[in-house]
Design an enzyme around this catalytic site. Structure first.
Site, PDB file in Angstrom:
ATOM      1  N   SER A 162     -11.483  -1.172  -0.416  1.00 19.34           N
ATOM      2  CA  SER A 162     -10.192  -1.143   0.289  1.00 19.34           C
ATOM      3  C   SER A 162     -10.375  -1.416   1.769  1.00 19.34           C
ATOM      4  O   SER A 162      -9.526  -2.023   2.422  1.00 19.34           O
ATOM      5  CB  SER A 162      -9.533   0.229   0.135  1.00 19.34           C
ATOM      6  OG  SER A 162      -8.777   0.324  -1.017  1.00 19.34           O
ATOM      7  N   ASP A 169       0.841  -1.199   0.000  1.00 19.52           N
ATOM      8  CA  ASP A 169       0.000   0.000   0.000  1.00 19.52           C
ATOM      9  C   ASP A 169       0.876   1.249   0.000  1.00 19.52           C
ATOM     10  O   ASP A 169       1.957   1.240  -0.583  1.00 19.52           O
ATOM     11  CB  ASP A 169      -0.927  -0.043   1.230  1.00 19.52           C
ATOM     12  CG  ASP A 169      -2.295   0.554   0.959  1.00 19.52           C
ATOM     13  OD1 ASP A 169      -2.353   1.774   0.759  1.00 19.52           O
ATOM     14  OD2 ASP A 169      -3.291  -0.193   0.947  1.00 19.52           O
ATOM     15  N   HIS A 192      -3.490   5.746   3.474  1.00 24.84           N
ATOM     16  CA  HIS A 192      -4.352   4.617   3.129  1.00 24.84           C
ATOM     17  C   HIS A 192      -3.842   3.321   3.749  1.00 24.84           C
ATOM     18  O   HIS A 192      -4.605   2.537   4.319  1.00 24.84           O
ATOM     19  CB  HIS A 192      -4.402   4.517   1.606  1.00 24.84           C
ATOM     20  CG  HIS A 192      -5.362   3.546   1.045  1.00 24.84           C
ATOM     21  ND1 HIS A 192      -5.028   2.237   0.770  1.00 24.84           N
ATOM     22  CD2 HIS A 192      -6.650   3.678   0.666  1.00 24.84           C
ATOM     23  CE1 HIS A 192      -6.068   1.616   0.239  1.00 24.84           C
ATOM     24  NE2 HIS A 192      -7.068   2.468   0.168  1.00 24.84           N
TER      25      HIS A 192
END
Length: 851
Positions: A565, A329, A381
């Site tokens: 996600s 990520d 994220h």
């Protein structure tokens, strides 16, 4: 090689608007811009998030205005609600409507239930110290919160109508801050962190330190006396323990009222000390107590865990640190307090230094330096994904992770411009202990890989790497994508990868979630446009995050996000629990368990379907299956959602009643304790009573006010109570997330090119952008409550097309209509004791033009 991006608003692909848009560069909308004579027209609507309301006298001079500066002018707001607002002292904050005269108080009138909690989240409590006060209908103060941190709370002692006042504390340097007020049901005071008047510090005692040089020739006692305090302990040059004289007439034991007043005076003394130029810091002498049953303070907001029967799985195992999950990520915030002890060695595989933003190419440091994100606020994220997998759990702070003890392997592949196939393949090879560009392999390879990223192009080289990694015994889980399309999304659609779609709090397909033949199973991804359970927060997935909009270092906090996600790490964490009980599990074993219905609860069409795959991940069932039935799975009643919010207009809702365990469960007819509430079967099993029930409310002959009730569902195994909240009002209280600026951003440069603005009508913003040149753009909208010319930062409302969790490119080659999306106030939860904003170098930001 194709670009892969996380499914959230990842980055605007370049530095965002370094300079303010010129008026002539804006496309029209809302009557505030002049349309170009050529070009295309884009239009759509923006739905304000449920339960949103806005302060009626913010600093933006273009926003609708009505004073709410007194009890007489109090603004009526619904319940539950999230209110976005702004306050400033005269001369404080950016230029705008209230800078000169000041806006020092906002008053709100609200109907509250007994013991309802109001939480004030201050966007920048360093620049603007805001306090919170609660008055009854007779204008008598019944509760107050006058702390020094980013959060304040008050509680209604009884059901009734109240006035809330948000007030900025007066100090020598004029201050300002935006804020959000949150009011809902089933909130714990512990969720707000330490704030006065919670009984968490010694009344009358202050810990303070004077700056070096200011104490020359002065004793600690002299310094204390000069501050109107008494010396108790400590030495000049380090922290002192000071005492505030007890109010006249009070005694050492003190009544509850006297203690409360003494606490208030202590906080006021601390605030005065903090304004002195010779004081380095001043704070309460906090009480620390033994915690016999520690818990994560914000776990009650993580509705997504009970939805997958995770608490029952924890009765079998809470995981082990010998299981490793690789998170490929944006990297990770390694200093986040709720990830301590969970992070193992990782690597940064971003080969392009420009994309990496850390000054070099690949290196052993997976720290996330930020990616520019929306309005200069980086996405972080990977940190959010990592928290859902394995946040430090049962540690009395923050949130829980799916697995309490799993080791995280952060592998950074996504930067300013997303990530490339090549870099992601190197990370996959590294995770599996295979040769890669780092020149090394981890001491222990990963057991599971989480890929909350993707794109729509097939790559044979990626499929080959997936095959290699799976061949090493590594399980791979990936997000199905957020474009509400059946198009194949990669890597989720590759052979050997578990593709995860998203559901909301009602176990319905999330409106953004991709679907189709490649979907294997579903998990909670949330819907931030809704507040179905009425807790006052959006129904997103809550996890660890950060905020670098005010510079570096970032603020560590918790954020609600939606997307596949967010769904994917629920599956990765569940697989980690399964590996904890049976370390020999292979990817093929997982496939067989999935095909046999042992990992999921079936949703939708019986058997596999294109929306939910084989069903919703069921952590309890999955862990029991991994054990091979060693631990019997008793019948367990589960109900979702766990609470219901009918707000001011809702009339019907559905609850799902199911057996979350094994064996046989018999459910009795639900009961309730309110005459205005009715619960009847919708589609239920006539023998077991499981299935769905319809819940309806009737407001006929009810007086205005907020009503609460409880639905009780009992079974042969256990009973569950579902709280319900509903409001009766004669006023129009449609959702309103504030005056919005709609920006069309060139995808290649990240620069806003066209702008419109709009106020809400019946909860919806209609907008039009005129004179748009052909090209590819991204679409964002948000408020500017403080009138600093920047949207989507702090407590501002923000939304994006199709969603903030994945900005979908808007290709313009003709007129476009139906560009619809949602927007709502940015609600975050800060970590206790940390400033909600920090001074630092200004970051590139998403700037709007003057209409």
């Amino acid at each position: 090689m194709h670009s892969l991006t996380p499914d959230r608003p990842h980055p605007l692909h370049a530095v965002l608007a370094a300079a303010m848009l010129a008026l002539t560069g804006c496309g029209g909308g809302g009557g505030d811009s002049t349309a170009a004579s050529t070009g295309y027209t884009l239009s759509g609507s923006i739905q304000a998030a449920a339960g949103n309301a806005v302060d009626s006298d913010v600093n933006d001079p273009f926003a609708p205005y009505a004073s709410n500066d007194s009890v007489a002018a109090a603004q009526v707001i619904p319940n539950p609600v999230v209110v976005g607002g702004y306050l400033n002292q005269p001369g404080g904050g950016p230029d705008g409507r209230s800078r000169s005269s000041g806006d020092i108080s906002d008053f709100y009138r609200i109907s509250m239930a007994t013991n309802q909690l109001v939480i004030l989240n201050i966007a920048d409590h360093v620049a603007g110290d805001l306090d919170l006060f609660l008055y009854d209908e007779g204008n008598t103060l019944v509760d107050s919160s006058e702390g020094i941190g980013p959060t304040e709370t008050v509680t209604a002692p009884l059901a009734g109508t109240y006035y809330l006042e948000v007030r900025i504390y007066a100090r020598a340097t004029p201050g300002a801050s935006s804020y959000t007020l949150t009011l809902g049901q089933q909130l714990s005071a512990a969720q707000s962190g330490a704030s006065f008047p919670a009984d968490d510090f010694v009344p009358g005692e202050i810990i303070a330190r004077f700056k070096p040089g200011s104490s020359a020739g002065k004793s600690a006692a002299v310094q204390a006396a000069a501050s109107g305090l008494a010396y108790k302990a400590g030495t000049t040059g380090r922290a002192l323990l000071l005492t505030l004289p007890r109010p006249a007439g009070s005694n050492a034991a003190g009544s509850a009222t006297e203690r409360r007043q003494y606490q208030r005076e202590t906080i006021q003394a601390i605030k005065r000390l903090r304004q002195r130029p010779d004081v380095e810091f001043a704070e309460p002498n906090y009480l620390r107590r033994v915690t016999l049953a520690p818990g994560d303070t914000n776990y009650p907001l993580q509705w997504h865990y009970p939805l997958i029967n995770l608490p029952q799985a924890w009765d079998i195992t809470t995981g082990t640190d010998t299981v490793v999950v690789a998170v490929i990520d944006t990297g990770i915030l390694t200093a986040h307090p709720d990830l301590q002890g969970r992070i193992g060695p990782g690597y940064d595989f971003i080969s392009d230094p420009t994309n990496a933003l850390d000054g070099d190419g690949i290196d052993p440091d997976p720290e996330d330096p930020g990616d520019g994100g929306v309005a200069g606020n980086s996405s972080f994220h990977g940190t959010h994904v990592a928290g859902t997998i394995a946040a430090a759990t049962d540690n009395s702070i923050g949130v829980a992770g799916t697995s309490w003890a799993t080791t995280l392997m952060p592998l950074r592949t996504l930067g300013l411009n997303g990530g490339t196939s090549y870099d992601i393949m190197q990370a996959l090879l590294y995770a599996a202990g295979l040769p890669n560009d780092s020149g090394g392999v981890p001491v222990q390879r990963a057991d599971i890989v989480n890929l909350s990223l993707g794109g729509y192009s097939f790559s044979q080289s990626e499929q080959n790497v997936i095959d290699q990694v799976r061949g090493q015994g590594v399980m791979i889980v990936a997000a199905a994508g957020n474009d509400a399309t059946s198009s194949l999304f990669y890597p989720a659609s590759y052979n050997g990868v578990l593709s995860v779609s998203a559901v909301d709090i009602n176990q319905q397909a999330a409106p953004y979630s991709n679907f189709g033949a490649a979907i294997d199973l579903a998990a909670p991804g949330g819907n931030t446009a809704a507040d179905v359970n009425g807790d006052g927060y959006p129904d997103g997935v809550l996890s660890t995050s950060g905020d670098d909009s005010s510079g570096s270092p970032p603020q560590y906090l918790y954020r609600f996000l939606q997307g596949t996600s967010m769904a994917t790490p629920h599956v990765a964490g569940t697989l980690a629990l399964m590996k904890a009980v049976t370390p020999t599990l292979t990817p093929a074993d997982i496939d067989n368990l999935l095909l046999n219905g042992q990992l999921t609860t079936d949703l939708g069409t019986p058997g596999r379907d294109n929306v939910f795959g084989y069903g919703l991940i069921d952590a309890h069932r999955a862990v029991a299956a991994a054990q091979g039935g060693i631990t019997p799975v008793p019948p367990t009643l589960v109900v979702s959602p766990s609470a219901l919010n009918f707000s001011t207009l809702g009339t019907t809702a559905f609850i799902s009643v199911a057996n979350g365990g094994g064996g046989t469960l018999t459910v009795n007819p639900p009961t309730d304790d309110a005459g205005w509430l009715n619960v009847v079967p919708a589609v239920t099993d006539p023998v077991t009573g499981t299935g769905s029930y319809v819940v309806s409310v009737s407001r006929n002959r009810l007086a205005e006010g907020t009503y609460t009730a409880t639905i009780t569902i009992s079974s042969s195994a256990n009973s569950i109570q579902v709280p319900v909240i509903m409001q009766v009002t004669l006023l129009n209280q449609d959702a309103d997330a504030g005056y919005h600026y709609i920006l069309l951003i060139d995808q290649a440069s990240g620069v806003p090119k066209y702008q419109a603005s709009a106020a809400a009508a019946n909860g919806v913003y209609q907008y039009t952008l005129n004179g748009v040149a052909a090209g590819t753009y991204e679409l964002l909208a948000g408020t500017d409550l403080d009138n600093d010319g920047i949207i989507c930062v702090g407590s501002e409302a923000c939304g994006g097309y199709i969603s903030l969790d994945q900005l979908t490119p808007v290709t313009v080659a003709a007129d476009r209509t139906g560009l619809d999306f949602n927007s709502g106030f940015n609600v975050v939860i800060t970590t206790a004791g940390q400033a909600s904003a920090t001074a630092g170098v200004a970051r590139p930001s998403l700037e709007r033009a003057t209409p």
